[in-house]
Scaffold this active site. Structure first.
Site, PDB file in Angstrom:
ATOM      1  CG  HIS A  21     -12.942  32.740 -36.259  1.00 21.41           C
ATOM      2  ND1 HIS A  21     -14.012  33.461 -35.819  1.00 21.41           N
ATOM      3  CD2 HIS A  21     -12.117  32.594 -35.180  1.00 21.41           C
ATOM      4  CE1 HIS A  21     -13.855  33.741 -34.525  1.00 21.41           C
ATOM      5  NE2 HIS A  21     -12.717  33.233 -34.127  1.00 21.41           N
ATOM      6  CG  ASP A 112     -12.175  28.525 -35.445  1.00 23.13           C
ATOM      7  OD1 ASP A 112     -12.911  28.035 -34.569  1.00 23.13           O
ATOM      8  OD2 ASP A 112     -12.610  28.941 -36.536  1.00 23.13           O
TER       9      ASP A 112
END
Length: 474
Positions: A21, A112
């Site tokens: 991520h 995210d």
């Protein structure tokens, strides 16, 4: 906060732990910085787990605010997705404090999928808010549609006798569902439901794919008669977003590159299972014997085996010493293969390796970041999914896009034996009558499609410009 007049737009991106991520968040930030002259701040929950994480942060080019992970109750959240959700939820007060006290008022806040608990903070501060899906559009469709599937399907998803239907997208086989869907009684499933329901509360979704690659899925996500009625917000395909070789400048990669320089073009298979992937001792031995049996050249980044849990290294990101792999490979393997193989402990500069002319295949865990790096290097894959949404990725790559071959059975269900491994390596790496393999030809076509999407006037370049215009207007 100071008046924003005559100041550049300020985008704040919030990353959950893990290189899978952190890297795409940073690379998206670089796009706003380089292409649109925005000020970019990265908020990153870090575990300070490894040199890899530290180097990625140092190479970000953006302002970085590291947020120490909160203390969680002992034993809480055994599953990776649960730990990530709990960690990010506990970080909300720190995010509120950071956003509220920044000298230059944020113009937009981008998280995210694990950071959606912080979206209400942006709403309170009247800041535009977006979700960045670092995976692909098919995964986004399943995640958002999960709340509907939860109501209409009884029993475990993995026990269904037919694929799960998603309006306008390819159905998902029960064995391919992402990890939190494997057990509806596990806490990570309820956490995943919450994530899917939170995404439509944003002002829009950025997804790490491009129009030409997943036109059908993207159209369905926008169609109010299909997935658009569930998602409800605009979708911007801005990918592929991944690392460039200049992001790996902190690595001592010279000796690996020097070895590759001596090998013939397209002759080497690169073997690495991501920053967090692990496997059993028995499977590692079979991979070693399979590489040896294939009689092909290889670079294998080796990490210590772990029994039972395939994502065991995700939050430590390869932390360890150079001796961790010593003794886990078959006796005499390194000595027998030293003329054709290179064993690398712990870490390698992946983009640099993949873009080397001697590399002709990638034995990969199918993490979406690694997948994009392989595609953009024109390197076909041998799909070896381990955790998260990687089973979906492997199906997409092998059965829809045609850029990978895959094992007959999932590696998470059964040990893949050396003969099958050797066969897959030879299928992808060897030239046949002077012609490249079908998967190699196809991956080069998709690479060209991606390059066109990223170029000025291309679909992804235009989509990010649209997002930038919205942010400036906000």
């Amino acid at each position: 906060m100071e008046d924003m007049q005559n100041q550049p737009p300020h985008v704040v991106l919030f990353s959950s732990p893990g290189l899978g991520h952190l890297i795409p968040i940073i690379e998206l930030g670089k796009r706003f910085l380089r292409h649109h002259n925005f000020k970019v701040t990265i908020l990153a929950v870090t575990f300070q787990a490894s040199n890899a994480e530290a180097e990625v942060l140092r190479s970000s080019l953006c302002d970085v605010i590291e947020i120490p992970p909160p203390d969680l109750p002992a034993g809480a959240g055994a599953a990776l997705a649960t730990r990530l959700c709990m960690t990010m939820r506990a970080a909300v007060p720190a995010i509120r404090a950071a956003l509220s006290t920044m000298q230059l008022r944020p113009s937009a806040f981008i998280v995210d999928i694990f950071g959606t608990d912080s979206l209400p903070v942006a709403a309170e501060l009247n800041i535009r808010k977006f979700v960045y899906v670092t995976s692909h559009a098919w995964f986004l469709s399943l995640l958002v549609y999960l709340s509907v599937l939860d109501e209409i399907i009884e029993g475990q998803y993995v026990d269904q006798n037919k694929p799960l239907t998603i309006p306008g997208s390819s159905p998902v086989r029960p064995e391919d569902v992402f990890d939190p869907m494997q057990d509806r009684n596990d806490m990570q499933y309820s956490e995943c439901l919450t994530l899917g329901k939170a995404i439509p509360r944003s002002d829009g979704v950025l997804v790490n794919t491009w129009e030409e690659l997943q036109c059908r899925d993207l159209e369905a996500l926008r169609d109010q008669n299909l997935m658009g009625r569930v998602l409800k917000v605009p979708v911007y395909a801005v990918g592929p977003i991944m690392r460039e070789p200049d992001s790996e400048t902190g690595w001592d990669s010279g000796w690996v590159v020097q070895w590759l320089d001596k090998q013939p073009r397209d002759s080497v298979v690169y073997v690495l299972f991501g920053s967090g992937g692990t496997m059993s001792y028995e499977q590692m031995r079979e991979i070693a014997f399979g590489l040896e049996l294939s009689e092909q050249r290889f670079v294998w980044v080796v990490r210590a085996p772990t029994e039972g849990v395939t994502d065991a290294a995700y939050l430590t990101m390869g932390r360890g010493t150079s001796d961790d792999w010593d003794g886990v490979l078959p006796e005499g393997f390194v000595e027998r293969t030293w003329e054709v193989g290179l064993v690398v402990p712990q870490w390698a500069p992946q983009v640099t390796v993949l873009r080397h002319s001697s590399v002709g295949a990638f034995l990969s865990h199918c993490g979406w970041g690694s997948t994009l790096e392989s595609v953009m290097s024109g390197v076909p894959m041998i799909a070896w999914p381990l955790y998260a949404e990687q089973r979906m990725n492997a199906t997409l790559l092998a059965e829809e896009l045609g850029v990978a071959v895959r094992t007959k059975e999932l590696p998470t269900k059964k040990v893949v034996r050396r003969e099958e491994i050797a066969s897959m390596v030879r299928e992808v790496i060897q030239l046949r009558d002077g012609r490249i393999s079908a998967v190699t030809k196809r991956v080069k076509e998709i690479k060209h499609s991606a390059e066109k999407a990223l170029s000025p006037g291309g679909s992804s370049h235009t989509a990010l410009a649209q997002v930038a215009k919205i942010i400036i207007g906000g």
